[in-house]
Design a protein around this motif. Structure first.
Motif, short mmCIF file in Angstrom:
data_model
loop_
_atom_site.label_atom_id
_atom_site.label_comp_id
_atom_site.label_asym_id
_atom_site.label_seq_id
_atom_site.Cartn_x
_atom_site.Cartn_y
_atom_site.Cartn_z
N SER A 1 0.98 -1.95 -0.05
CA SER A 1 0.03 -0.40 0.17
C SER A 1 0.94 1.32 0.10
O SER A 1 2.10 0.74 -0.09
N GLY A 2 0.34 2.75 -0.60
CA GLY A 2 0.91 3.12 0.11
C GLY A 2 1.18 4.49 -1.14
O GLY A 2 0.30 3.63 -2.15
N PHE A 3 1.31 5.56 -1.54
CA PHE A 3 1.96 6.24 -2.72
C PHE A 3 2.80 6.33 -3.17
O PHE A 3 3.46 5.80 -3.40
N ALA A 4 2.23 5.58 -4.96
CA ALA A 4 2.81 4.74 -5.47
C ALA A 4 3.58 5.93 -7.10
O ALA A 4 4.60 5.96 -7.45
N GLY A 5 3.02 7.53 -6.76
CA GLY A 5 3.45 8.39 -7.75
C GLY A 5 2.55 7.89 -8.88
O GLY A 5 2.10 7.35 -9.12
N VAL A 6 3.43 7.84 -9.78
CA VAL A 6 3.61 7.58 -11.33
C VAL A 6 4.05 6.05 -11.55
O VAL A 6 4.39 5.63 -12.90
N ASP A 7 4.39 5.59 -11.01
CA ASP A 7 5.36 4.04 -10.52
C ASP A 7 3.63 3.00 -11.72
O ASP A 7 4.50 2.50 -12.60
N ASN A 8 2.93 3.57 -11.30
CA ASN A 8 1.84 2.61 -12.50
C ASN A 8 2.23 2.84 -13.40
O ASN A 8 1.71 1.81 -14.49
N TYR A 9 1.80 4.11 -13.85
CA TYR A 9 2.03 4.88 -15.13
C TYR A 9 3.01 4.34 -15.86
O TYR A 9 2.98 3.79 -17.63
N THR A 10 4.00 4.12 -14.96
CA THR A 10 5.31 4.21 -16.18
C THR A 10 5.12 2.00 -16.30
O THR A 10 5.90 2.00 -17.28
N TYR A 11 5.30 1.73 -15.31
CA TYR A 11 4.84 0.46 -14.95
C TYR A 11 4.02 -0.20 -16.75
O TYR A 11 4.39 -0.82 -17.56
N LEU A 12 2.86 0.47 -16.54
CA LEU A 12 1.85 0.14 -17.80
C LEU A 12 2.55 0.44 -19.53
O LEU A 12 2.46 -0.40 -20.15
N LEU A 13 3.37 1.92 -19.00
CA LEU A 13 4.13 2.27 -20.42
C LEU A 13 4.68 1.63 -20.78
O LEU A 13 5.50 1.88 -22.44
N THR A 14 5.19 1.03 -20.04
CA THR A 14 7.02 0.01 -20.60
C THR A 14 6.28 -1.21 -20.56
O THR A 14 7.59 -2.33 -21.01
N ASP A 15 5.68 -1.26 -20.91
CA ASP A 15 5.13 -3.32 -20.59
C ASP A 15 4.38 -3.46 -21.72
O ASP A 15 3.42 -3.02 -22.46
N PRO A 16 5.11 -4.26 -22.98
CA PRO A 16 4.98 -4.86 -24.70
C PRO A 16 3.38 -4.69 -23.88
O PRO A 16 2.85 -4.56 -25.10
N ALA A 17 2.64 -5.94 -22.85
CA ALA A 17 1.13 -6.42 -23.35
C ALA A 17 0.39 -4.83 -23.75
O ALA A 17 -0.55 -5.03 -24.24
N LEU A 18 0.64 -3.51 -23.32
CA LEU A 18 -0.17 -2.78 -23.24
C LEU A 18 0.00 -2.47 -24.76
O LEU A 18 -1.27 -2.03 -25.06
N TRP A 19 0.82 -1.70 -25.64
CA TRP A 19 1.22 -1.45 -26.82
C TRP A 19 0.18 -2.87 -27.51
O TRP A 19 0.06 -2.38 -28.40
N THR A 20 0.50 -3.64 -26.73
CA THR A 20 0.05 -4.86 -27.97
C THR A 20 -1.31 -5.02 -27.77
O THR A 20 -2.87 -4.81 -29.47
N ALA A 21 -1.73 -4.34 -26.98
CA ALA A 21 -3.33 -4.69 -26.77
C ALA A 21 -3.92 -3.05 -27.27
O ALA A 21 -5.56 -2.93 -28.28
N MET A 22 -3.13 -2.46 -27.22
CA MET A 22 -3.75 -0.72 -27.85
C MET A 22 -3.79 -1.18 -29.50
O MET A 22 -4.60 -0.92 -30.37
N GLY A 23 -2.39 -1.38 -29.90
CA GLY A 23 -2.80 -2.06 -31.59
C GLY A 23 -4.01 -3.13 -31.33
O GLY A 23 -4.89 -3.06 -32.76
N ASN A 24 -3.93 -3.56 -30.77
CA ASN A 24 -5.43 -5.05 -31.54
C ASN A 24 -7.08 -3.74 -31.54
O ASN A 24 -7.64 -4.30 -31.98
N THR A 25 -6.68 -3.35 -30.72
CA THR A 25 -8.04 -2.53 -30.50
C THR A 25 -7.89 -1.16 -31.33
O THR A 25 -9.37 -1.65 -32.22
N LEU A 26 -7.17 -1.19 -31.77
CA LEU A 26 -7.41 -0.13 -33.16
C LEU A 26 -7.73 -1.21 -34.46
O LEU A 26 -8.14 -0.40 -35.33
N LEU A 27 -7.13 -1.92 -34.33
CA LEU A 27 -7.23 -3.39 -35.07
C LEU A 27 -8.99 -3.78 -35.35
O LEU A 27 -9.92 -3.37 -36.57
#
Length: 295
Positions: A53-79
């Motif tokens: 628990s506790g304040f994570a700052g932008v760690d959640n966003y950093t983890y997501l934006l550097t995760d290849p799964a996010l970009w794969t999902a966004m590509g699938n969404t656009l397709l």
């Protein structure tokens, strides 16, 4: 003059007081979930481990934006969105022109072709999974075998294509309904004048019918895109986002983070990214539709 100004003030205040409950409820309905999502997106919050628990700052966003799964999902969404829009708009336009013509049983045919839009997404996915696309007992497998071809295991070999076909089948009646309504307002005298001048069916469609449908097509694209960004039930019932991430879109990735990985903070950050993406698309579409409505 003073009495009239006072009357307008009292009338405006009365109108404001009557609208205030509905507006307040709408704001609460929208702002509370949004604020909670923003709050959790900056927190470490795991449902399985309350000690994280506790304040994570932008760690959640950093983890997501550097995760290849996010970009794969966004590509699938656009397709997914792009192909479904192309199929439904083109198919809906052609079917609207067809069903505008006089033929025997036109009323029943219109009813049957619009019916899939009223089937729940979960039921549609089950129908296609077990009755149409089943590699052994499905209708498509029977047709392939009938013509001497090998049956296709759709959800294993072509998972995203399968989702696109299912969603297109669901939304094609909506596009047809809107475009058929629009084409019925086309001036018959204009079409007859074009025929008398020697214009063929293709020329009439390209230079008269299609420009007339421009506004309706814009509305169809705007409404469909807003809903297609959140496709979930069809993926959940048929492929569960797989194989791997082959059919995972952004909405299903958020579901994985929240309810399978129990990472509320990461899922909330994904939700914020999805909200930003949806608003960018909505602003672009609203401006495009407004431009077409002005012409």
């Amino acid at each position: 003059m003073r009495h009239r100004a006072s009357g307008r003030t009292v009338g405006g205040m009365r109108s404001f007081l009557l609208q205030a409950p509905a507006v307040s409820l709408l704001l609460l309905w929208m702002l509370v979930p949004l604020c909670m999502t923003l709050w959790f997106s900056f927190q470490r919050y795991n449902l399985l481990n309350p000690f994280i628990s506790g304040f994570a700052g932008v760690d959640n966003y950093t983890y997501l934006l550097t995760d290849p799964a996010l970009w794969t999902a966004m590509g699938n969404t656009l397709l997914l969105v792009g192909w479904v829009l192309a199929i439904t708009v083109v198919g809906g336009t052609l079917l609207a022109v067809l069903f505008q013509q006089e033929f025997f049983g036109r009323g029943i045919a219109r009813l049957l072709v619009i019916a899939p839009f009223f089937v729940m997404p979960t039921v549609s996915a089950l129908i296609w999974k077990n009755m149409m696309m089943h590699p052994v007992n499905g209708v498509l497998a029977w047709l392939f075998n009938l013509f001497g071809f090998q049956a296709v295991d759709w959800f294993s070999s072509l998972p995203l294509t399968s989702i696109i076909l299912i969603v297109s089948w669901e939304w094609l009646p909506f596009a047809l309904l809107i475009l058929l309504t629009a084409i019925q307002s086309l001036d018959d005298d204009q079409v007859e004048a074009a025929r008398m001048d020697g214009a063929g069916p293709i020329a009439i469609f390209w230079f008269i019918t299609l420009p007339h449908l421009k506004r309706a097509i814009s509305v169809v694209i705007m409404i469909e895109m807003i809903f297609l960004l959140t496709i979930f039930a069809e993926i959940f019932v048929t492929t569960s986002g797989g194989p791997g991430l082959a059919s995972t879109n952004l909405a299903y990735l958020i579901y994985i983070r929240a309810l399978l990985d129990f990472d509320v903070g990461g899922a909330s950050a994904g939700g914020v990214i999805a909200i930003v993406l949806a608003n960018i698309v909505a602003i672009f579409l609203i401006r495009t539709v407004a431009r077409h409505l002005e012409t």
